[in-house]
Design a protein around this motif. Structure first.
Motif, PDB file in Angstrom:
ATOM      1  N   THR A  82     -11.106   1.837   7.308  1.00 35.31           N
ATOM      2  CA  THR A  82     -11.093   0.883   6.193  1.00 35.31           C
ATOM      3  C   THR A  82      -9.993   1.189   5.183  1.00 35.31           C
ATOM      4  O   THR A  82      -9.635   0.338   4.375  1.00 35.31           O
ATOM      5  N   MET A  83      -9.438   2.401   5.244  1.00 35.90           N
ATOM      6  CA  MET A  83      -8.435   2.809   4.267  1.00 35.90           C
ATOM      7  C   MET A  83      -7.033   2.944   4.875  1.00 35.90           C
ATOM      8  O   MET A  83      -6.137   3.513   4.259  1.00 35.90           O
ATOM      9  N   LYS A 117      -5.863   1.180   0.451  1.00 37.80           N
ATOM     10  CA  LYS A 117      -5.369   1.444   1.799  1.00 37.80           C
ATOM     11  C   LYS A 117      -4.054   2.217   1.731  1.00 37.80           C
ATOM     12  O   LYS A 117      -3.377   2.228   0.710  1.00 37.80           O
ATOM     13  N   ASN A 166     -11.339  -3.276  11.702  1.00 42.81           N
ATOM     14  CA  ASN A 166     -10.291  -3.091  10.696  1.00 42.81           C
ATOM     15  C   ASN A 166      -8.924  -3.134  11.379  1.00 42.81           C
ATOM     16  O   ASN A 166      -8.550  -2.212  12.108  1.00 42.81           O
ATOM     17  N   MET A 196      -4.953  -2.983  11.901  1.00 41.68           N
ATOM     18  CA  MET A 196      -3.832  -2.202  11.359  1.00 41.68           C
ATOM     19  C   MET A 196      -2.650  -2.309  12.299  1.00 41.68           C
ATOM     20  O   MET A 196      -2.784  -2.679  13.459  1.00 41.68           O
ATOM     21  N   HIS A 242       0.847  -1.201   0.000  1.00 44.09           N
ATOM     22  CA  HIS A 242       0.000   0.000   0.000  1.00 44.09           C
ATOM     23  C   HIS A 242       0.879   1.246   0.000  1.00 44.09           C
ATOM     24  O   HIS A 242       1.967   1.252   0.579  1.00 44.09           O
ATOM     25  N   ALA A 246      -3.757   0.880   6.530  1.00 42.57           N
ATOM     26  CA  ALA A 246      -3.071  -0.392   6.775  1.00 42.57           C
ATOM     27  C   ALA A 246      -2.150  -0.292   7.984  1.00 42.57           C
ATOM     28  O   ALA A 246      -1.997  -1.262   8.738  1.00 42.57           O
TER      29      ALA A 246
END
Length: 315
Positions: free
Chosen positions: A126-127, A104, A222, A224, A37, A129
């Motif tokens: 959600t975007m 991401k 989500n 990360m 990403h 990482a």
């Protein structure tokens, strides 16, 4: 001393930004930093993305790209609340995603950019990482606390300093130039302001005082990765004019380890990879113009190594 120290810092940031042009980027040479990403670099207080070719993260984006990384450089207000800056970042992420088909991002924030990327992660999980912070002001800065204690709102000093910050924003092309305000930013960077922000965005926080937080943590399901780094040196190069300024601001911390503007403990968030690099607050972004202590690690190599860490984590 408080007022002159801050004004000199504002003046120095503007002078560095307009005095020298950065070298043109070289052609891609490898894949060492080629993350899955894209990487987003986010500047701190009194910062900018790029002014007349001068990068805030001096020569770092170019070198990351040379090693295969896709790098975006955020342009957020140099002197505003964390939420204001974070919302600007969120909107830019959405624009990049729509334009380039990105799903991401790996966010890296320096100084006030640390809480700023945390806002983006909490608002748009959600975007995101990974979240990495370098000398992040997660628990505030004693410099901000002491300046606020000695500054009269609406006085000539804060108005003059704010004008300098608006100049930086204007030169960088930031669209919210008129919103730059010294006292607003200092309140966000204070211990009380940081505590209020942390209560709204707690994911990744250290589990003990001055301890480490989790390397993996989720927001709304989500998952990360979370990393933090910082330096604890102040005078690192006698030829670097910024060292003299940081030596003054470092006095606010007494014997507490710090980089001139942020204490070691305040920088902790997520997995603390290393918190005692021989860097001051500007060395951490390879400033001023690459003038680093002779025995200090190369900041450019540090960012490439961290990109490689993200790469091997599948990010």
């Amino acid at each position: 001393m408080t007022r002159s120290t801050v004004w000199r810092a504002v003046s120095l940031a503007a002078a560095v930004a307009v005095s020298t042009l950065a070298a043109a980027p070289a052609a891609h040479a490898g894949t060492y930093a080629k993350t899955k990403h894209p990487i987003v670099l986010v500047h701190g207080f009194i910062g900018f993305d790029n002014i007349l070719g001068i990068q805030y993260f001096y020569d770092i984006p170019n070198k990351l790209r040379d090693e295969g990384a896709t790098v975006y450089i955020a342009s957020v207000n140099p002197s505003q609340t964390t939420e204001f800056r974070g919302e600007e970042l969120v909107q830019q992420m959405k624009q990049w995603a729509a334009k380039d088909g990105v799903t991401k991002f790996n966010l890296i924030g320096h100084s006030h950019g640390g809480p700023t990327v945390r806002y983006a992660a909490g608002t748009l999980p959600t975007m995101v990482a990974s979240v990495s912070t370098v000398a992040g002001t997660h628990f505030g800065s004693k410099v901000a606390d002491d300046i606020l204690a000695g500054t009269t709102p609406g006085g000539g000093f804060d108005q003059t300093a704010t004008a300098g910050l608006k100049l930086i924003a204007w030169l960088s092309g930031n669209k919210t130039t008129s919103d730059a305000d010294l006292l607003t930013a200092l309140k966000a960077l204070s211990a009380p302001g940081s505590a209020a922000f942390n209560a709204k965005f707690p994911v990744g926080a250290p589990t003990t005082t001055c301890g480490t937080g989790p390397e993996k943590a989720s927001i709304n399901g989500n998952s990360m990765r979370w990393y933090s780094f910082s330096g604890t040196s102040v005078k690192t190069n006698g030829w670097d004019i910024s060292d003299a300024i940081l030596a003054e601001t470092a006095k606010y911390f007494g014997t507490e380890p710090n980089d001139g503007l942020v204490s070691k403990c305040s920088s902790h968030w997520g997995r603390v990879v290393k918190d005692n690099y021989t860097w001051n607050h500007l060395d951490e972004i390879n400033q001023v113009l690459g003038t680093i202590g002779a025995n200090s690690p190369d900041p450019v190599s540090f960012y490439k190594q961290h990109a490689n860490r993200l790469k091997w984590a599948g990010l």
